[in-house]
Design an enzyme around this catalytic site. Sequence first.
Site, mmCIF file in Angstrom:
data_model
loop_
_atom_site.group_PDB
_atom_site.id
_atom_site.type_symbol
_atom_site.label_atom_id
_atom_site.label_comp_id
_atom_site.label_asym_id
_atom_site.label_seq_id
_atom_site.Cartn_x
_atom_site.Cartn_y
_atom_site.Cartn_z
ATOM 1 N N GLY A 111 0.812 -1.216 0.000
ATOM 2 C CA GLY A 111 0.000 0.000 0.000
ATOM 3 C C GLY A 111 0.842 1.260 0.000
ATOM 4 O O GLY A 111 2.018 1.225 -0.362
ATOM 5 N N ALA A 167 3.753 6.427 -7.874
ATOM 6 C CA ALA A 167 3.876 6.225 -9.320
ATOM 7 C C ALA A 167 4.669 4.957 -9.669
ATOM 8 O O ALA A 167 4.476 4.367 -10.738
ATOM 9 C CB ALA A 167 4.537 7.447 -9.948
ATOM 10 N N HIS A 191 4.457 2.027 -8.044
ATOM 11 C CA HIS A 191 3.463 0.942 -8.034
ATOM 12 C C HIS A 191 2.569 1.046 -9.268
ATOM 13 O O HIS A 191 2.224 0.039 -9.886
ATOM 14 C CB HIS A 191 2.567 1.042 -6.797
ATOM 15 N N GLN A 234 15.329 -8.097 -3.205
ATOM 16 C CA GLN A 234 14.036 -8.785 -3.089
ATOM 17 C C GLN A 234 13.668 -9.455 -4.417
ATOM 18 O O GLN A 234 13.246 -10.614 -4.452
ATOM 19 C CB GLN A 234 12.962 -7.773 -2.690
HETATM 20 O O1 PAF Z 1 8.047 -4.733 -1.891
HETATM 21 C C1 PAF Z 1 7.084 -4.773 -1.094
HETATM 22 O O2 PAF Z 1 6.292 -3.847 -0.990
HETATM 23 C C2 PAF Z 1 6.900 -5.993 -0.192
HETATM 24 O O3 PAF Z 1 8.131 -6.480 0.238
HETATM 25 C C3 PAF Z 1 6.063 -7.111 -0.835
HETATM 26 C C4 PAF Z 1 6.736 -7.706 -2.073
HETATM 27 C C5 PAF Z 1 4.710 -6.551 -1.218
HETATM 28 C C6 PAF Z 1 5.848 -8.238 0.171
HETATM 29 O O4 PAF Z 1 5.203 -7.803 1.322
#
Ligand code: PAF
Length: 286
Positions: free
Chosen positions: A31, A35, A37, A156
Site C-alpha cells: 500500500g 507512481a 506501483h 528482493q
Molecule cells: O516490496 C514490497 O512492498 C513488499 O516487500 C512485498 C513484495 C509486497 C511483500 O510484502
Amino acid sequence: MLLITTKKELIEQVEICKSEGKSIGLVPTMGALHAGHASLVRRSVADNDITVVSVFVNPTQFNNKEDLAKYPRNLERDAELLSSLGVDYVFAPTPEDMYDAEEMSKPFEFDFGGLDKVMEGKMRPGHFNGVVQVVSKLFYLVRPDRAYFGEKDFQQLAIIRYMVYRSALKDTFGCLEIIGCPIVREASGLAMSSRNERLSDEEKRTAVNISRVLFESQAWAKDNNATVAAVEKRVVKEVNAISGLEVEYYEIVDADTLLPTQSFVNAVGCITVYCGPVRLIDNIRY
Ligand code: PAF
C-alpha cells in the site's frame, strides 16, 4: 473493481477467472501507493485479462516494530488509484486473516541459496523470510500467470526469482513469470518509495543527493577508469558528507549472484541510507 478482505473470497474469485480461461497478473504491495506501483499495475493490466493487487503491510517482514507501526497506510486512497488504473481485484486482508497464530509467531524457513546473506539480508535479519512467506502465500492463493516487482528492491527481486525459478519450491508455481520493472524516480531523481511519505520537505531535498551521487559515480567511474572499490569508497564519502544523510552500506555486486564483484560487467550498486530516521534504498547499474 472488487475489494476483497478474506482468503476465502479471493480463492472463489480466482477459481471463477481460471474456469473462464483468463490470465491473471499479480502486483503484491504494502500500500501507500505511488507512481512506481502504478507503473507495475499498468504493465499488469496491459499484459493480463485480470489484475489482482494485494495491499498488505506484512508484519512478518519487519524486524523493527517502530518501522512497522510507522509504515504509511491509506487503503481508501490506494483503492481510488487502483480503480482508475483498471484493476479488477484489490486483496487487503488483516494479518489475522492472512496468517494463523503459528505462522505469525514461528519464523518461516527458506533456503535462499546465499542471496540473503548480503546487504539487506545482513542488516535486516529475518526480513526476506517474511517476504518469501507472504509472496509465496499470495502466489498459492492467486495462482498468477505473471507477477510484477520493482527493481528498486533489487535484492528482493533476485530472491523472488530464485524462489520461483531455482529453489526447492520451484515446481509448485507452474509457469509463473516474474517481471521486474524499472525504478520510477521523481523529477529530482529521488527513487519513488512509500517511505518518502515520512520525509519532511527539507529531508526530501536532502534525500535527492542519494541519486545525484549515484548518477555522478557512473560518469566518474568511466572518466577515471576507476576500480569498483574506488567507486564504492567515493559514493560513501560523498553521501556521508551531506548533513542529514548516513550511509548504512553501499555495495557494488554482481546483479545475479549479489556477491561482491571487481568488475563493472553486470554490476549493480546497491545503497541504503538513513535520512533522519527514515531508511531509504536505491540502486544503479554500471
Ligand atoms: O516490496 C514490497 O512492498 C513488499 O516487500 C512485498 C513484495 C509486497 C511483500 O510484502
